[in-house]
Design a protein around this motif. Structure first.
Motif, PDB file in Angstrom:
ATOM      1  N   VAL A  19       0.209  70.778  80.172  1.00 37.52           N
ATOM      2  CA  VAL A  19      -0.474  71.078  81.436  1.00 37.52           C
ATOM      3  C   VAL A  19       0.512  71.691  82.422  1.00 37.52           C
ATOM      4  CG1 VAL A  19      -1.684  70.062  83.404  1.00 37.52           C
ATOM      5  CG2 VAL A  19      -2.188  69.280  81.093  1.00 37.52           C
ATOM      6  N   PHE A  20       1.720  71.179  82.470  1.00 36.04           N
ATOM      7  CA  PHE A  20       2.743  71.722  83.369  1.00 36.04           C
ATOM      8  C   PHE A  20       3.044  73.172  83.025  1.00 36.04           C
ATOM      9  CE2 PHE A  20       7.263  72.709  83.912  1.00 36.04           C
ATOM     10  CZ  PHE A  20       7.333  72.682  85.287  1.00 36.04           C
ATOM     11  N   PHE A  21       3.236  73.461  81.740  1.00 31.89           N
ATOM     12  CA  PHE A  21       3.555  74.832  81.352  1.00 31.89           C
ATOM     13  C   PHE A  21       2.368  75.768  81.560  1.00 31.89           C
ATOM     14  CE2 PHE A  21       7.048  72.813  78.952  1.00 31.89           C
ATOM     15  CZ  PHE A  21       8.087  73.554  79.511  1.00 31.89           C
ATOM     16  N   LEU A  22       1.157  75.307  81.362  1.00 33.07           N
ATOM     17  CA  LEU A  22      -0.011  76.131  81.622  1.00 33.07           C
ATOM     18  C   LEU A  22      -0.077  76.501  83.111  1.00 33.07           C
ATOM     19  CD1 LEU A  22      -2.716  77.406  80.712  1.00 33.07           C
ATOM     20  CD2 LEU A  22      -3.783  75.231  81.311  1.00 33.07           C
ATOM     21  N   LEU A  23       0.140  75.521  83.977  1.00 34.53           N
ATOM     22  CA  LEU A  23       0.142  75.800  85.412  1.00 34.53           C
ATOM     23  C   LEU A  23       1.305  76.715  85.805  1.00 34.53           C
ATOM     24  CD1 LEU A  23      -0.823  72.315  86.867  1.00 34.53           C
ATOM     25  CD2 LEU A  23      -2.248  74.361  86.704  1.00 34.53           C
ATOM     26  N   ALA A  24       2.432  76.557  85.139  1.00 35.31           N
ATOM     27  CA  ALA A  24       3.579  77.420  85.426  1.00 35.31           C
ATOM     28  C   ALA A  24       3.290  78.857  85.018  1.00 35.31           C
ATOM     29  CB  ALA A  24       4.815  76.898  84.702  1.00 35.31           C
TER      30      ALA A  24
END
Length: 67
Positions: A19-24
């Protein structure tokens, strides 16, 4: 006769880091598109740069370490 059965269980745990990398990636795409000139190719280039932003980060980090 007894059969020897081997079973393999694959557990994939992407969890919160995905989720963090998708938002990044989404945030980087928005940043690069906002920096473009607004043309079709500029927006397309901004989206592409948003997907490959880790390359920019890695390059600049290694550049800082090399000095």
């Amino acid at each position: 006769m007894t059969e020897n059965r081997r079973t393999t269980q694959i557990v994939e745990s992407t969890g919160q880091s995905a989720v963090f990398f998708l938002l990044a990636y989404i945030g980087a795409a928005i940043y690069f598109v906002s920096q473009s000139d607004g043309s079709f190719w500029g927006i397309l280039l901004g989206i592409f740069q948003g997907f490959v932003w880790p390359v920019y980060v890695t390059y600049h980090v290694l550049d800082l370490l090399a000095v």
